[in-house]
Scaffold this motif. Sequence first.
Motif, PDB file in Angstrom:
ATOM      1  N   TYR A  53     -11.939  -2.217  -6.318  1.00 51.00           N
ATOM      2  CA  TYR A  53     -11.626  -1.874  -7.829  1.00 51.00           C
ATOM      3  C   TYR A  53     -12.734  -2.593  -8.743  1.00 51.00           C
ATOM      4  O   TYR A  53     -12.263  -3.515  -9.154  1.00 51.00           O
ATOM      5  CB  TYR A  53     -10.135  -2.008  -8.265  1.00 51.00           C
ATOM      6  CG  TYR A  53      -8.948  -1.596  -7.624  1.00 51.00           C
ATOM      7  CD1 TYR A  53      -8.920  -0.323  -7.939  1.00 51.00           C
ATOM      8  CD2 TYR A  53      -8.314  -2.073  -6.458  1.00 51.00           C
ATOM      9  CE1 TYR A  53      -7.790   0.393  -6.923  1.00 51.00           C
ATOM     10  CE2 TYR A  53      -7.305  -1.437  -5.729  1.00 51.00           C
ATOM     11  CZ  TYR A  53      -7.070  -0.227  -6.099  1.00 51.00           C
ATOM     12  OH  TYR A  53      -6.263   0.650  -5.549  1.00 51.00           O
ATOM     13  N   THR A  59      -8.520  -0.695 -18.844  1.00 50.49           N
ATOM     14  CA  THR A  59      -7.161  -0.423 -19.040  1.00 50.49           C
ATOM     15  C   THR A  59      -6.247  -1.669 -19.438  1.00 50.49           C
ATOM     16  O   THR A  59      -5.220  -1.570 -19.780  1.00 50.49           O
ATOM     17  CB  THR A  59      -6.494   0.059 -17.585  1.00 50.49           C
ATOM     18  OG1 THR A  59      -6.754  -1.251 -16.650  1.00 50.49           O
ATOM     19  CG2 THR A  59      -7.202   1.346 -17.113  1.00 50.49           C
ATOM     20  N   ASP A  80      -5.405  -3.966 -17.588  1.00 53.31           N
ATOM     21  CA  ASP A  80      -4.723  -4.590 -16.252  1.00 53.31           C
ATOM     22  C   ASP A  80      -5.049  -5.770 -15.990  1.00 53.31           C
ATOM     23  O   ASP A  80      -6.524  -5.938 -15.851  1.00 53.31           O
ATOM     24  CB  ASP A  80      -4.598  -3.355 -15.457  1.00 53.31           C
ATOM     25  CG  ASP A  80      -4.136  -2.295 -15.790  1.00 53.31           C
ATOM     26  OD1 ASP A  80      -3.415  -2.225 -16.438  1.00 53.31           O
ATOM     27  OD2 ASP A  80      -4.484  -1.073 -14.980  1.00 53.31           O
ATOM     28  N   ARG A 133      -0.193   3.185 -11.594  1.00 54.39           N
ATOM     29  CA  ARG A 133      -1.258   2.240 -11.525  1.00 54.39           C
ATOM     30  C   ARG A 133      -0.659   1.161 -10.787  1.00 54.39           C
ATOM     31  O   ARG A 133      -1.458   0.586  -9.922  1.00 54.39           O
ATOM     32  CB  ARG A 133      -1.867   1.798 -12.732  1.00 54.39           C
ATOM     33  CG  ARG A 133      -2.732   2.654 -13.330  1.00 54.39           C
ATOM     34  CD  ARG A 133      -3.998   2.286 -14.244  1.00 54.39           C
ATOM     35  NE  ARG A 133      -3.497   1.402 -15.292  1.00 54.39           N
ATOM     36  CZ  ARG A 133      -2.863   1.534 -16.600  1.00 54.39           C
ATOM     37  NH1 ARG A 133      -2.709   2.801 -16.860  1.00 54.39           N
ATOM     38  NH2 ARG A 133      -2.566   0.623 -17.427  1.00 54.39           N
ATOM     39  N   GLU A 158      -0.242   1.697  -7.028  1.00 51.30           N
ATOM     40  CA  GLU A 158      -1.481   1.927  -6.206  1.00 51.30           C
ATOM     41  C   GLU A 158      -2.055   0.536  -5.969  1.00 51.30           C
ATOM     42  O   GLU A 158      -2.342   0.175  -4.951  1.00 51.30           O
ATOM     43  CB  GLU A 158      -2.658   2.536  -7.137  1.00 51.30           C
ATOM     44  CG  GLU A 158      -4.015   2.841  -6.536  1.00 51.30           C
ATOM     45  CD  GLU A 158      -5.014   3.400  -7.275  1.00 51.30           C
ATOM     46  OE1 GLU A 158      -6.149   3.251  -6.940  1.00 51.30           O
ATOM     47  OE2 GLU A 158      -4.516   3.959  -8.216  1.00 51.30           O
ATOM     48  N   TYR A 159      -2.139  -0.423  -7.030  1.00 48.86           N
ATOM     49  CA  TYR A 159      -2.508  -1.914  -7.049  1.00 48.86           C
ATOM     50  C   TYR A 159      -1.473  -2.593  -5.718  1.00 48.86           C
ATOM     51  O   TYR A 159      -2.066  -3.274  -5.018  1.00 48.86           O
ATOM     52  CB  TYR A 159      -2.353  -2.447  -7.969  1.00 48.86           C
ATOM     53  CG  TYR A 159      -3.332  -2.065  -9.189  1.00 48.86           C
ATOM     54  CD1 TYR A 159      -4.373  -1.445  -9.117  1.00 48.86           C
ATOM     55  CD2 TYR A 159      -2.787  -2.375 -10.713  1.00 48.86           C
ATOM     56  CE1 TYR A 159      -5.070  -0.881  -9.998  1.00 48.86           C
ATOM     57  CE2 TYR A 159      -3.667  -1.939 -11.616  1.00 48.86           C
ATOM     58  CZ  TYR A 159      -4.819  -1.235 -11.338  1.00 48.86           C
ATOM     59  OH  TYR A 159      -5.453  -0.637 -12.598  1.00 48.86           O
TER      60      TYR A 159
END
Length: 465
Positions: A58, A80, A82, A109, A112-113
């Motif tokens: 990422y 984002t 994040d 999200r 996914e992470y």
Amino acid sequence: MIDEEMIRDKLYEEFIKPTNQKKNFIGVEIEIPIINLDKKAVDFDVVHKITDKFQKQYPDFQDNGIDYDGNVFAIKNPKTDDIVCYDCSYNNIEFAMGREKDLFSINDRFGEYYSFVKESFEEYNHTLTGMGINPYRKYNEYDPIPSERYLMLYHHLKSYNNYEDIPMHFHEFPEYGMFSSASQVQLDVYRDDLVKTINVFSKIEPIKALLFSNSVLIDENKHVTCFRDALWEYSTHGVNPHNIGMYDVDFKDLNDLQSYLESLNIYCVMRDGAYINFQSMNVLDYFSKDYVCGEIYSNGEYRKMEVKPLINDIKYLRPFKFINLTFRGTVEFRSVCTQPIKDSMSVAAFHLGLKDKLDELDELISNDEVIYHKGYTASELRKLLIQDELPAFVDRDGLCKLSKDIVDLASVGLEERGIGEEIFLKPLYGRIRNHVNPGKNIITLLNNNTNIEDVIEEYGKLGNI
């Protein structure tokens, strides 16, 4: 000495004024224990490799915190907001999701992470799981992240032996921030709703304990489903009980809330980029002094240092209430343990659904005679309901009905948003129906000789909506 009126004005400016804007965002932070399945200490070299691998996967994530040894402990995606970071030590990972208007975006999200990080750790026989206290904590090494904030925080928590003349006892887990994990929610609350939000949500902390408790201190205390409460209360953060736990008062208005802010303690400030610790003291007392004697970390050791109070030190006033006002104009709900991963969004959904149902929620509590109006404060009720057995005066079926009524109300609040977020409440109905919560389930499984490894695996599964 700083004038009290100036202090009050600054407290208002920092904590209450930011709520003047009408917004409606959601923020979610999920702390998760890292586990070495070899039953050894978490390998920090592995942790750093995973961080590097995540950034390669990422590339929008940029370094947002580097420790004194040159290791990255926080990364942030500026698109984002994040943040993926390590909390207190490299034994805990945290996913702090940037604010959003809906829970589905956050959930997508996060999932996914989480999947990427968990699968990466499993290549080294490490894993992640959704438990509020690390079940392998006895194997870990408890070194704080070598950074300004975390060294200060651990130094503060270790200083409990310095408090000799106060009527409280301390537990012996100053490293608890390195093995306990929470699921926190931040909601935008408009100033006119601030007092009612705090008053009403405070009253349902016992029900939240019943629904969400998931912090069992395995091998030491297997009868308490949310031991995290005690870890905060009987630490140096709890020297002033107003800094932690619940509000045991009903606020009449913002002036009452302002007075509560003035009753909080402060224990650190920064000068020239370095933290200075001192004994926890009331914020008004702090500003009444010409100088305060503290300690500063320098070249691997602490030395005494006097600090002159400055009005901007208000920004270092950091209470850890179950319901916290933040400098961002949000209300942070922080009493809930990390949940089994597949149920992670249930916490945010519960609070979000009730945010605009305060009058109906207050009426439910006001008319209840199952646990309320029995001579106990909400704080006392929470202490009772984090036990694995209900007290004798509680009608079990009545308590289930009350819990369901509250979750139903949250569901209505979410349905009115018209997005479908009420689906995230589904796990709570199962808990109510089966008279369990994740912590109680852990206790039952261990009493039935289930291997803790099976619990770790089950609580770490992501699942589907």
